[in-house]
Design an enzyme around this catalytic site. Structure first.
Site: not given
Ligand code: GRF
Length: 206
Positions: A14, A16, A96, A110, A112, A150, A153
């Site tokens: 955690g 971030n 997800l 997100n 990355h 979907e 990345d």
């Protein structure tokens, strides 16, 4: 203006999440408010960080549910209860489903640890990303904040930051510099950018 309600989804240490909490306490997230930290691992240190910051937190583990849809239904339920309008994946390691991501179009962020489209997609997480970058011999790497859809990345890129790869870098040293110099800076910036966008859109509608 009404603040955008943010849920942060985590799986691990955690750091971030901590960058987001620190941004919030120094006033660098004026358009958003972190209302929930959700972990898919009960032992994630990120939950302790949320506790220390006085933020509501919960663990929802896949193994406690018969299948992936039931697990996602539990996540969605917790998110709905919190009134979250923006989800931030900060080292959240569960993938997800399309059914889930479709419910939050342009509302899931997100981070990355590479310059997408390099070293991203299925299987590229944690140290593997940096191992692949070093193996390929790239001279710069960095981090990307993008919207989640979907495709792993594959969503729209919001922010990127690059740093040089040093000749004596190991996956560990590269990971550390990318976190310190890219991830912890970009994620709060993107959180504020999108929170402000959502807050403005709400205001325009009311
Ligand atoms: C970070 O490298 C992030 O880019 C990746 O997972 C790691 C999470 O670290 N998605 P932390 O839990 O935020 O410390």
């Amino acid at each position: 203006m009404e603040k955008t309600r943010i849920a942060v989804l985590v799986s691990g240490g955690g750091t971030n999440l901590q960058a987001l909490l620190d941004a919030q306490s120094r006033g660098a997230l004026p358009s958003g408010e972190i209302v929930l930290v959700l972990s898919n691992r009960r032992d994630a240190y990120a939950l302790t960080r949320a506790e220390k910051a006085g933020i509501a937190h919960r663990a929802i583990e896949r193994k406690d549910y018969p299948d992936a849809p039931a697990f996602e239904a539990a996540l969605l339920d917790a998110l709905r209860q919190s009134g979250a309008e923006l989800l931030i994946l900060a080292g959240f390691l569960a993938i997800l489903s399309e059914d889930f991501t479709r419910r939050y179009p342009q509302r899931i962020l997100n981070i990355h640890p590479s310059l997408i489209p390099a070293f991203c997609g299925k299987g590229y997480y944690g140290l593997r990303v940096h191992e692949a970058a070093l193996q390929r011999g790239v001279k710069v790497s960095g981090a990307t904040v993008h919207f989640v859809n979907e495709i792993p990345d594959g969503g729209e890129i919001l922010l990127q930051k690059a740093i040089p790869v040093e000749p004596d870098d190991t996956p560990e040293t590269l990971q550390k510099r990318i976190m310190e110099q890219c991830e912890w800076i970009l994620l709060p910036q993107a959180a504020e950018m999108v929170s402000a966008r959502i807050a403005r859109a709400k205001e325009a509608q009311s």
